[in-house]
Design a protein around this motif. Structure first.
Motif, short mmCIF file in Angstrom:
data_model
loop_
_atom_site.label_atom_id
_atom_site.label_comp_id
_atom_site.label_asym_id
_atom_site.label_seq_id
_atom_site.Cartn_x
_atom_site.Cartn_y
_atom_site.Cartn_z
N PHE A 128 0.95 -1.40 0.20
CA PHE A 128 -0.02 -0.09 0.03
C PHE A 128 0.65 1.17 0.07
CE2 PHE A 128 -3.70 -2.56 2.09
CZ PHE A 128 -4.21 -2.57 0.89
N SER A 129 1.97 1.33 0.75
CA SER A 129 2.96 2.37 0.77
C SER A 129 3.44 2.65 -0.54
CB SER A 129 4.04 2.23 1.65
OG SER A 129 3.62 1.84 3.09
N LEU A 130 3.92 1.47 -1.41
CA LEU A 130 4.32 1.75 -2.61
C LEU A 130 3.31 2.36 -3.67
CD1 LEU A 130 6.57 -1.32 -3.06
CD2 LEU A 130 7.28 0.86 -2.80
N LEU A 131 2.02 2.04 -3.69
CA LEU A 131 0.97 2.47 -4.29
C LEU A 131 0.57 3.95 -3.86
CD1 LEU A 131 -1.14 -0.60 -4.83
CD2 LEU A 131 0.61 0.21 -6.42
N GLY A 132 0.88 4.27 -2.90
CA GLY A 132 0.63 5.65 -2.21
C GLY A 132 -1.05 5.60 -1.83
N MET A 133 -1.43 4.48 -1.24
CA MET A 133 -2.73 4.31 -0.66
C MET A 133 -2.59 4.45 0.98
SD MET A 133 -4.07 1.18 -3.08
CE MET A 133 -5.83 1.12 -2.29
N LEU A 140 -8.04 -1.64 4.56
CA LEU A 140 -8.36 -2.76 5.29
C LEU A 140 -9.27 -3.71 4.82
CD1 LEU A 140 -8.47 -1.23 9.15
CD2 LEU A 140 -6.84 -2.92 8.19
N MET A 141 -10.22 -3.06 4.22
CA MET A 141 -11.06 -3.81 3.38
C MET A 141 -10.47 -4.65 2.41
SD MET A 141 -14.23 -1.11 2.81
CE MET A 141 -15.18 -0.35 4.18
N ILE A 142 -9.61 -4.01 1.51
CA ILE A 142 -8.87 -4.92 0.66
C ILE A 142 -7.99 -6.05 1.36
CG2 ILE A 142 -7.06 -4.75 -1.07
CD1 ILE A 142 -7.88 -1.83 -1.74
N ALA A 143 -7.20 -5.59 2.40
CA ALA A 143 -6.31 -6.72 3.02
C ALA A 143 -6.95 -7.69 3.55
CB ALA A 143 -5.65 -5.79 4.06
N HIS A 144 -8.05 -7.37 4.24
CA HIS A 144 -9.14 -8.43 5.02
C HIS A 144 -9.58 -9.38 3.77
CE1 HIS A 144 -9.49 -6.95 9.29
NE2 HIS A 144 -8.36 -6.64 8.82
N THR A 145 -10.04 -8.71 2.82
CA THR A 145 -10.60 -9.51 1.66
C THR A 145 -9.49 -10.38 1.24
OG1 THR A 145 -12.12 -7.76 1.08
CG2 THR A 145 -11.61 -9.60 -0.78
N VAL A 146 -8.30 -10.16 1.01
CA VAL A 146 -7.30 -10.92 0.48
C VAL A 146 -7.00 -11.99 1.37
CG1 VAL A 146 -4.99 -11.09 -0.50
CG2 VAL A 146 -6.45 -9.23 -1.42
N PHE A 147 -7.00 -11.65 2.49
CA PHE A 147 -6.62 -12.66 3.74
C PHE A 147 -7.74 -13.77 4.08
CE2 PHE A 147 -6.12 -13.70 8.15
CZ PHE A 147 -4.76 -14.54 8.10
N CYS A 148 -8.89 -13.35 3.59
CA CYS A 148 -10.08 -14.14 3.93
C CYS A 148 -10.45 -15.19 2.79
CB CYS A 148 -11.49 -13.42 4.28
SG CYS A 148 -11.17 -12.68 6.15
N ILE A 149 -9.92 -14.80 1.69
CA ILE A 149 -10.29 -15.70 0.39
C ILE A 149 -10.17 -17.28 0.69
CG2 ILE A 149 -9.69 -16.27 -2.02
CD1 ILE A 149 -9.61 -13.24 -2.34
N PRO A 150 -8.81 -17.69 1.47
CA PRO A 150 -8.67 -19.11 1.34
C PRO A 150 -9.68 -19.48 2.37
CG PRO A 150 -6.46 -17.84 1.74
CD PRO A 150 -7.48 -16.82 1.60
N PHE A 151 -10.13 -18.91 3.39
CA PHE A 151 -10.91 -19.50 4.50
C PHE A 151 -12.33 -19.75 3.87
CE2 PHE A 151 -7.76 -17.28 6.93
CZ PHE A 151 -7.45 -18.14 7.87
N ALA A 152 -12.65 -18.85 2.88
CA ALA A 152 -14.11 -19.06 2.14
C ALA A 152 -13.94 -20.02 1.11
CB ALA A 152 -14.45 -17.75 1.75
N LEU A 153 -12.86 -20.25 0.34
CA LEU A 153 -12.79 -21.02 -0.78
C LEU A 153 -12.75 -22.45 -0.25
CD1 LEU A 153 -10.53 -20.40 -3.74
CD2 LEU A 153 -10.33 -22.65 -2.58
N LEU A 154 -11.91 -22.90 0.77
CA LEU A 154 -11.75 -24.14 1.10
C LEU A 154 -12.97 -25.16 1.25
CD1 LEU A 154 -8.77 -24.13 3.33
CD2 LEU A 154 -8.67 -24.72 0.97
#
Length: 268
Positions: A128-133, A140-154
């Motif tokens: 996020f720092s490199l993208l200037g976000m 947090l919404m983006i980070a949590h989404t990515v982190f939660c994908i495996p738990f929803a996918l399995l």
């Protein structure tokens, strides 16, 4: 010659006592925390009587309400987004034409489950720092989404493997379009697994601390991060009350996910 009795680990001497000791070691602190959340005394470890005083204090604290609101909003957005992505990913992995790279893609999706969360949090912050976000809540919404994908996918992926493709092939033989096939056959069969994965994703997002600590900014503090800030001044009855609420919410959602998984097994 006397027959040798086959070895079974369940008959290992002392196994029951050892298991009980491990369970006590793991869950006794949780029980103590919950009990003292109802203590009327300001001193955490001195019991003076039953009271709901500290839950009322928590409910009246505007900062706690704001942090809880942030956690719920982030968890809801992350749950919906991760569940949609996970369902599409599971369908692509199990029903798509991907062949040679399927194991690689599956490993990449499961990477957040393998890599220590502190590393995921640091790399997310750097990204996020490199993208200037610097929008803490959106990040947090983006980070949590990515982190939660495996738990929803399995759960969805496991359900697709168990159900096979016989019913879907039968629907195609009856000239069903792909959308009608998904709406009338695939989705009803996947629904328990999808909801179970969504519940797990919600709990993971709601309880997450490390990623939230690294990525959150001013005005986007989540409830676990706020509790951590309170504990730096010492454990207080308010901390016990908040922790009890989080524990109960997590137990409800995890129990719901388990019940949905059991219903799926019974339906089979």
């Amino acid at each position: 010659m006397r027959a040798t009795r086959p070895f079974t680990w369940r008959h290992t001497p002392g196994l029951s006592a050892f298991t009980a000791a491990i369970l006590v070691f793991l869950y006794a602190p949780l029980l103590v925390l919950v009990v003292y959340a109802f203590n009327s005394n300001r001193l955490v470890t001195v019991w003076t009587g039953f009271s709901l005083r500290w839950f009322a204090v928590v409910a009246d604290n505007q900062d706690i309400r704001r942090a809880a609101f942030n956690s719920i909003v982030i968890a809801l957005v992350a749950t919906v987004a991760s569940t949609l992505i996970a369902t599409a990913g599971a369908l692509a992995l199990e029903r798509g034409t991907l062949r040679g790279g399927r194991s690689v893609v599956s490993a990449m999706i499961a990477l957040p489950l393998i890599v220590p969360e502190i590393i995921v949090a640091i790399m997310t912050l750097i990204f996020f720092s490199l993208l200037g976000m610097h929008n803490g809540l959106f990040n947090l919404m983006i980070a949590h989404t990515v982190f939660c994908i495996p738990f929803a996918l399995l759960p969805v992926q496991a359900r697709l493997r168990d159900m096979g493709g016989v019913l879907e092939e039968a629907a195609r033989d009856l000239y069903a379009t792909e959308w009608r096939l998904f709406r009338r056959v695939t989705f009803p069969l996947l629904a328990p697994a999808i909801f179970a994965g969504a519940l797990m994703a919600f709990v993971v997002s709601l309880d997450d601390f490390l990623i939230s600590l690294m990525v959150s900014g001013a005005g986007s503090t989540t409830l676990p991060v706020y509790v951590y800030g309170m504990m730096r001044l010492g454990v207080t009855p308010e901390v016990n009350a908040i922790s009890t609420i989080l524990l109960l919410v997590s137990l409800v959602f995890v129990a719901g996910a388990l019940l949905l998984g059991r219903r799926k097994t019974v339906d089979q």
